[in-house]
Design an enzyme around this catalytic site. Sequence first.
Site, mmCIF file in Angstrom:
data_model
loop_
_atom_site.group_PDB
_atom_site.id
_atom_site.type_symbol
_atom_site.label_atom_id
_atom_site.label_comp_id
_atom_site.label_asym_id
_atom_site.label_seq_id
_atom_site.Cartn_x
_atom_site.Cartn_y
_atom_site.Cartn_z
ATOM 1 N N GLY A 16 37.098 40.265 48.457
ATOM 2 C CA GLY A 16 38.533 40.291 48.186
ATOM 3 C C GLY A 16 39.121 41.680 48.293
ATOM 4 O O GLY A 16 39.834 42.136 47.402
ATOM 5 N N ALA A 17 38.851 42.360 49.400
ATOM 6 C CA ALA A 17 39.206 43.782 49.520
ATOM 7 C C ALA A 17 40.394 44.046 50.430
ATOM 8 O O ALA A 17 40.610 45.170 50.857
ATOM 9 C CB ALA A 17 38.000 44.581 50.012
ATOM 10 N N ARG A 19 43.625 43.984 49.755
ATOM 11 C CA ARG A 19 44.741 44.692 49.131
ATOM 12 C C ARG A 19 44.449 44.870 47.645
ATOM 13 O O ARG A 19 43.412 44.472 47.147
ATOM 14 C CB ARG A 19 46.048 43.910 49.321
ATOM 15 N N ASN A 92 34.888 40.869 43.456
ATOM 16 C CA ASN A 92 36.290 41.074 43.097
ATOM 17 C C ASN A 92 37.185 39.902 43.498
ATOM 18 O O ASN A 92 38.237 39.704 42.898
ATOM 19 C CB ASN A 92 36.806 42.356 43.765
ATOM 20 N N TYR A 162 41.918 30.566 34.880
ATOM 21 C CA TYR A 162 41.572 31.958 35.168
ATOM 22 C C TYR A 162 40.796 32.561 33.994
ATOM 23 O O TYR A 162 39.723 33.136 34.182
ATOM 24 C CB TYR A 162 42.840 32.760 35.437
ATOM 25 N N LYS A 166 36.802 33.579 34.170
ATOM 26 C CA LYS A 166 36.427 34.978 33.959
ATOM 27 C C LYS A 166 35.462 35.122 32.786
ATOM 28 O O LYS A 166 34.562 35.973 32.808
ATOM 29 C CB LYS A 166 37.670 35.834 33.757
#
Length: 257
Positions: A16-17, A19, A92, A162, A166
């Site tokens: 997930g890089a 942004r 991420n 979420y 997590k």
Amino acid sequence: MTTPFPPTGRRVLVSGASRGLGRALAQAFAANGDRVAVHFGSRREEAEQTLGSLAGAGHLLAGGDLSTPEGASAVAEAVHLGLGGIDVLVNNAAVNLPHPLATTPYQDWAKTWQDHVSVNLLATANLSHLAAHRMIAQGGGGRIVNVGSRGAFRGEPDHPAYGATKAAVHALGQSLAVHLAPHGIAVASVAPGFFATERVAHRLSGEEGEAILAQSPFGRVGSAEEIAAAVLWLASPAAEWASGTVLDLNGASHLRT
């Protein structure tokens, strides 16, 4: 004889890089002298911008859908081949869509939960398995750092899937920390509070923004660069003894006991 875990020049996969925090993470590792695989799901153009912003050389793009076991496997294999191995994994990639129970239709509720579990939890678990097996085969140890959330402890009333996923990511990281320690692989998580990215910039104005800023006694929100700096340390050789930790990064906005 095993090769010691290298302080720099490592092979790093950041999921997930394209942004936001993912971009800041990729930039931090590249500035540290590491070679970075910039993963993206659908935002190729933004991922290319991230790639172009990285210091040093030898970085690569790694596109793919992490929500399926097959997609995660393809991404891990492409990174392994492109970088020649994997020394550090930063999990991420995440989904965070609002779905307050009282106003969300059941069909939407069920799909939202499936989407969160597939990306936030299962992709993290699958990439961890795929990367750890490669680290074990390489024989030099490694690092896995998961990006969790303050919401795992404080609750997320409008984003319950979420918060729940997590919390599961934190638990997964601690289980893997115990299991992988004999292989020289340290696993840790960060639990950020609210931090500024382009995706949430609109929320920091007006009354909502004032309330968000007031969550911390510092009177501000965090930055992606602050989170990235902590992840960089947790991924360092010096942080082996922090394996198993869940590091709060929330400006004293939520204190666990």
